[in-house]
Design an enzyme around this catalytic site. Structure first.
Site, PDB file in Angstrom:
ATOM      1  CE  LYS A 147      -1.822   2.389   3.392  1.00  0.00           C
ATOM      2  NZ  LYS A 147      -1.620   3.775   2.906  1.00  0.00           N
ATOM      3  CB  CYS A 174      13.088   8.446   8.237  1.00  0.00           C
ATOM      4  SG  CYS A 174      13.708   7.416   6.922  1.00  0.00           S
ATOM      5  CD  GLU A 213      10.901  11.640  11.788  1.00  0.00           C
ATOM      6  OE1 GLU A 213       9.934  10.962  12.160  1.00  0.00           O
ATOM      7  OE2 GLU A 213      11.771  11.220  11.008  1.00  0.00           O
TER       8      GLU A 213
END
Lengths: 504, 320
Positions: free
Chosen positions: A209, A317, A414
């Site tokens: 997905k 990331c 983050e």
């Protein structure tokens, strides 16, 4: 007292020289007005025709729009898979696994994967343009990095398919079964390649997905997979948002979950599969320290820091979002950084001169703005480039924060945007403490000219990928993944095989 | 019945040895009994809770007053383990091997004591001896791996750009272990050895019903040059402590060896709090060859990949 003389020239950018627009043509990209779900080798309509709001986790069905974040215009609409569609996809994957893929000789499996790699190369430019249109990343990045690296990934793992007995000494390798793979919006095609290629090479079948804001290149990949004649059901690609992902994670027919995304969602997945035998690899968030020592080649280091945080608008990331500068060179580095961000071109992602493209979605832009506000409220000092932003679309100026406390939220959480926090340090021990003082552990960067210091630092960083005198480099042969709350398991390289096999 | 006799027989044998002359009944020496304590940071404290329990063997003999460790004991042990991690993980691999080898030497020297304890805890003498021998050999096995597993699990990666790139295993950190409950010595050694061979530190909960060997093994550790805090050993109830093991935010990985599905699920669920790695050894037979391998070491390792540019200025390469 002699004043320290500063010999570095300050670059002048206030000249009349401007870059002329150099847009890549959109004409190469064929985007259909509507995309269906790719299940069992065919594009099929979603089982529910009733449209549901994308982020309404209780319902799914119908179609949702995917837009170009650089101008907020609709590119296409894609099917919204519900639990019934997920079930269909998992069953197709299971049948393909049982009847075809797990029985096929490994060298034949390899040839299919090679085909995918080749076709991707043939259509590379088209993929690059669509990636940029759908996700907002600069065309230079999608053209020179995302698409070629994705193709290379298929090449690399294709070759492993019939050589697996060499990978794990004294063990035989068996596939896991059906892998459910959920990928993020920051590197849509590349993440699909990272997930699909090793899974297929090791004899698994997949249900993948893509993220709801960037489904197009994965669906184009489905077209390639169809053209490559891959047996139906070996790869199924279904689109949707959180509810669709949850249906994949919770489906009893799934043997393994591979997820790349936020730490929050990673934890939800870890909880959701407790009490099952599902294996998992999680590639989650990060808050990487990028460390400049006084003996570093400063200009190179500054380039590395810029690349570390502004590559892909900071939607990375492993972005080097916490800069640590040794006190003695702090002023110089800060000035160079400010000068450098002034030269970054923010704007049309399709323009070949653009350095920083569009923020992926409105929601993400709001998140970033919110963190910028938090940083200011916490007392940090902000500096932004003075560049003009396009009137339409989601854009954010490259942003620096100084006077940042270690405990500050902008230094701990983050942000996933073009926002860099800058702190200083005096000794190696101090910066090791500060750099490791985070719940994350995905990556780190070190800049120094001294070899022994490099090895001390790279050894002491509690992170899965450490770049010394470079940053944000990736390669299919190079394992990637985190320590601590940045997840577990590795993707890429020999080590990436382990995620998709059982050792017997 | 046979077991009851063997316990008596063993203890007789030992007391006879102790006497030297087993003739005068009046002068029979009074045996000094050992207090079984827990092992935290290289020290042998009692549980801070003051609680104890009395495990009993099949013939009804009380084994000892054993510490019923508390959540606070676990937290103290975690602090020691974290404190010891930096030093232990930075030790030369060779040195770690030397220390594991020393542990085997110490265990060999105390063989009789372990056999006696195992017999008290319902093993036959033959079983007891086999278990102790295997435990010693297992330590030797992992002592040898200390400076070799890295070479098995590492790689130099041929990246396409001009960089030198390599991946090596590094210890995951602090591991919380619930040791196998049935094989109280061999199981314990089999889960501790690979974890510390790989440079991790750990907190271990020993067997609840058969706790004697884990405490005595702590004494072996204590005399083996193993720095305090690298291995911390608690006695107590797994059902009480397991969830604290799973929830503690400074634990990097948990090891659980029983087949109890509810506890396995609990570990997986609660480990999500800080993305702990969950390692389950519910199908391992510690007596078999499959009970030892470098893959057990690999279970508590992280792969670190390091990049550095390669200068690329010269024209062609050397032709010779």
């Amino acid at each position: 007292m002699a004043k320290a003389k500063n010999n570095t020239l300050k670059l002048k950018f206030d000249t009349s020289w401007q870059y002329a627009p150099a847009p890549e043509s959109k004409s190469i990209a064929s985007i259909k007005p509507r995309y269906e779900l790719f299940i069992n080798g065919e594009f099929v309509k979603p089982s529910s025709k009733k449209s549901a709001r994308l982020n309404d986790d209780s319902r799914s069905g119908g179609y949702f729009d995917t837009i170009n974040p650089a101008n907020e215009e609709k590119l296409s609409e894609v099917a919204h898979a519900n639990a019934a569609d997920v079930d269909k996809a998992v069953k197709a994957a299971r049948a393909a696994y049982d009847k075809v893929w797990s029985k096929m000789p490994a060298k034949e499996r390899a040839k299919y994967i090679y085909r995918i790699a080749r076709m991707m190369q043939e259509r590379a430019r088209e993929f690059a343009v669509i990636e940029t249109l759908d996700g907002g990343k600069p065309i230079r990045e999608s053209r020179d990095f995302d698409v070629p690296t994705a193709a290379n990934h298929f090449f690399y793992y294709a070759g492993w398919a019939d050589k697996l007995e060499y990978a794990f000494p004294n063990r035989t390798v068996a596939p896991v079964g059906v892998a459910g793979q959920i990928i993020p919006w920051n590197f849509p095609l590349l993440m699909a390649a990272w997930k699909i290629a090793p899974a297929l090479a090791t004899g698994n079948t997949v249900v993948l997905k893509p993220a709801e804001t960037t489904p197009l290149t994965a669906l184009k990949l489905a077209e390639i997979i169809q053209e490559a004649d891959l047996p139906p059901g070996v790869v199924n690609i279904i689109t949707g948002a959180g509810a669709t992902g949850a249906a994949i994670v919770n489906h009893p027919g799934i043997d393994k979950i591979a997820f790349t995304g936020s730490t929050d969602v990673g934890k939800i997945i870890q909880r959701a599969i407790a009490g099952t035998n599902k294996k998992a690899t999680l590639e989650l968030g990060g808050k990487a320290a990028n460390i400049i020592f006084e003996d570093a080649p400063l200009d190179q280091a500054v380039e590395g820091v810029i690349n570390g945080i502004f590559f892909n608008q900071g939607h990375v990331c492993c972005a080097g979002s916490r800069l640590y500068v040794q006190e003695s060179v702090y002023k110089t580095v800060l000035r160079k950084l400010k000068d450098r961000i002034e030269t970054l071109i923010v704007g049309d992602p399709l323009d070949k001169n653009t350095d920083i493209g569009a923020i992926n979605s409105k929601q993400q832009l709001e998140t970033i703005h919110n963190y910028i506000k938090i940083g200011q409220q916490e007392g940090a000092e902000m500096y932004q480039s003075s560049c003009a932003l396009p009137g339409k679309g989601y854009f954010c100026r490259p942003t620096l924060f100084t006077n940042v406390a270690q405990s500050s939220r902008i230094a701990q959480e983050e942000i996933f945007g073009p926002v860099l926090t800058i702190q200083t340090f005096r000794t190696e021990d101090e910066v090791i403490e500060k750099a490791n003082n985070t719940s994350y552990g995905l990556s780190a960067g070190v800049w120094t000219d001294k070899g022994s210091k490099i090895f001390n630092m790279t050894t002491k960083m509690r992170a899965g990928v450490v770049w010394a005198n470079t940053y944000n480099k990736f390669d299919p042969t190079s394992p990637f993944g985190g320590y601590k709350e940045s997840g577990y398991g590795r993707e890429g390289g020999l080590h990436g095989l382990l995620a998709y096999v059982n050792l017997v | 019945m046979a077991k009851t006799t063997s316990i008596k027989k063993t203890s007789n044998t030992f007391s006879e040895n102790g006497h030297g002359n087993g003739n005068a009944v009046e002068s029979k020496r009074v045996e000094v009994l050992k207090t079984y304590k827990i092992y935290i940071g290289g020290q042998f404290p009692r549980t801070e809770s003051g609680r104890y329990y009395v495990p009993v063997n099949k013939s009804g003999k009380k084994l000892a007053n054993v510490c019923l460790s508390s959540r606070k004991d676990f937290r103290d042990a975690m602090e020691s383990a974290r404190g010891a991690f930096g030093g232990w993980s930075a030790r030369a691999a060779f040195n770690r091997g030397q220390i594991l080898y020393r542990m085997a030497e110490m265990l060999e020297g105390r063989k009789a004591q372990f056999i006696d304890e195992l017999i008290q805890q319902d093993s036959t003498p033959a079983q007891a001896e086999t278990e102790v021998n295997l435990a010693i050999d297992r330590l030797i096995y992992y002592a040898g791996w200390c400076d070799k597993y890295q070479q098995i699990f590492s790689a130099v990666n041929p990246v396409a750009s001009s960089h030198f790139n390599f991946s090596v295993p590094e210890p995951t950190g602090v591991i919380a272990i619930i040791a196998p409950q049935s094989d109280s010595l061999l199981g314990l050694v089999s889960v501790i050895a690979p974890v510390i061979a790989g440079g991790n530190t750990c907190v271990v909960l020993g067997s609840f019903d058969k706790p004697l060997c884990c405490v005595t093994f702590a004494e072996v550790l204590n005399s083996s040059d193993l720095p305090g805090g690298v291995v911390n050993i608690l006695t107590g109830k797994p059902s009480e402590l397991a969830s604290w093991f799973a929830e503690h935010m400074d634990v990097n990985a948990v090891v659980y060896c029983e087949k109890d599905e509810a506890t396995q699920k609990m570990f997986k669920e609660k480990s999500a709090l800080n993305v702990k790695r969950v390692v389950l050894y519910d199908k391992v037979n510690w007596y078999s060859d499959a009970g030892q391998s470098p893959y057990f070491i690999n279970d508590s390792q992280e792969i670190k990949t390091t990049w550095h540019p390669i200068e690329n200025i010269g024209g062609g390469g050397s032709k010779y």
